[in-house]
Design an enzyme around this catalytic site. Sequence first.
Site: not given
Ligand code: AGP
Length: 617
Positions: A2, A27, A75, A101-102, A490, A494, A497, A513, A612
């Site tokens: 949020c 965010r 969110w 938020n939270g 990674e 990507k 996501e 395996h 984010k």
């Molecule tokens: C990365 O593309 C992601 N959106 C996510 O995995 C992110 O790296 C993770 O939430 C950790 O965030 P931070 O580095 O702000 O702690």
Amino acid sequence: MCGITGYIGYREAYPIIINGLRRLEYRGYDSAGIMLYNGNDIQFSKTKGKVSNLEKKVESEISEEGNIGIGHTRWATHGIPNDVNSHPHFSQSGNLVIVHNGIIENYNSIKQELISRGYTFKSDTDTEVLINLIEEIKKKEGVKLGKAVQIALNQVVGAYAIAVFDKSKPDEIVVARLGSPIAIGVGKDFEEFFIASDASPFIEYTKNAIYLEDEEMAIIKRGRKAQIRKISDDSSVDVDTQELQLNLEQIEKGGYEHFMLKEIHEQPRAITDTFRGRLLPEEGIIKISGLENNMKKFLNADRIIIVACGTSWHAGLVAEYTIEEFARIPVEVEYASEFRYRNPVITEKDIVIAISQSGETADTLAAIKLAKSKGAFVFGVCNVVGSSIARENDSGVYTHAGPEIGVASTKAFTTQITVLSLIALRLARAKGTLSSDMYRMYLQEMELIPQKVESLLKIDSHVKEIAKKYLLSTNCLYLGRGYNFPVALEGALKLKEISYIHAEGYPAAEMKHGPIALIDDRMPVIVIATNKGHYDKVVSNIQEIKSRSGKIIAIVTEGDKTVKEIADHVIEVPETEEPFTPLLTTIPLQLLSYYIAVMRGCNVDQPRNLAKSVTVE
Ligand code: AGP
């Protein structure tokens, strides 16, 4: 997660709040809402969906007048994303308004208590419970808004950043934080104040900001200094106003179609900024003050435990290879969310490195607190200056990547690897585990990385052509060995996501395996096969894929001949020392995901369901 924006002052609040909400879109959110006070009435509008939907609704529902207001991007946690559950929420009387938020963990018991006192609820949210608790305290105790908020927050368990407005005190807004960030922009002569989850919504109006610490609240009234108090005992706290380093250009797209593409292309500059003043190859030194000041602790450490989530965890895996290789200190890499809940063995001789781009990730923050409580020394690697994690650590370094707005992390990852590689090299030098010749050679090679990334970014159109061929894939496999195993993870993260294609990353040798069963002529396999390390073994893995008709996209070193003959597509990266290859091999994988997602019509910068800063567990 949020986002909150708010304004109190002499300007029209609506454009400030709505632009602020747009800036916080990165965010991640699923609904948006706004409340404005025009001197007589409270007006509000809220809706499921994007800020642009809210703007349309505002046009037809309310007048845009008023010098006070609060806005929110939600969110969903408690209750599905719909208009009713969107913020702001109102108290039973309609006089108190909140954005939050939270999560309020004990909301249900409070709700039952309030129901027994005659309160009714329109939404499924924990937030509506909190605003009614504040109203109940205000009535019962006969106190003003600030005091009622303070008493209420002592009764709730959970995490929050809140902004609360009271129609009967329409010249102030009360804000508070525990676990979720809140910044207050301070206008000239205190004639106006801005409230936001980070400073981006008000950067063009003021460079002065107050960041609330956990368990602090502020009463913001036009024409006087903000009053900051401790939530626990209502004692007053000295106000620390900071000068913002952020500028507008940094948080805009600068001609790129998406923030993600801009951030991919910013990597040469971001990596240079990360080692600026730290990497001095001419003098043959690396200087990282947070490390120098604590060198003894690092040299005496039994082991290093790295805690992080998501992409930051992948950067931690690369650091495991570099720190062990260069400095010969044992390293363990843990998901912060597992570490914090599994009663780990931690001693005073452990060093915990916490990695986080946002510096607000709830699980990483909790892991740090746990490690500190057991006596470990905690060293942070963060991007966002002044973030919760940056403040919680014993010491640390900033990556200086600049604001990362795209939800999918790109430049944060490469700058994390950069700074962690510098740390590994510096530790090696201090421990004497690397000869001075080798040390100098690595320093010189590191300095060349930004220009190599720059030249690599020219492959953009080649990657786009490959992306076209695979945009309808439903599954994808990413393989790499050694330093490039975390890059495979990674790359897969990507892709899933932002394009919603299912993807898995594996150490190449693990393919036989299990995952090999998945390979057929519809399965694209992205293999990182640079010429150092285990090149021959990876070539054998590529042969195994080929014999099962898998489609191979190989990331190879410039001039490679062997893989070119077997793979369906090759993407060349410049040659570098093996420990630095992740800084190059990552780039084509970022571009591949980006173009596939764009061609599939996905919202690249704000992928569905993602946030984010993940400020809830
Ligand atoms: C990365 O593309 C992601 N959106 C996510 O995995 C992110 O790296 C993770 O939430 C950790 O965030 P931070 O580095 O702000 O702690």
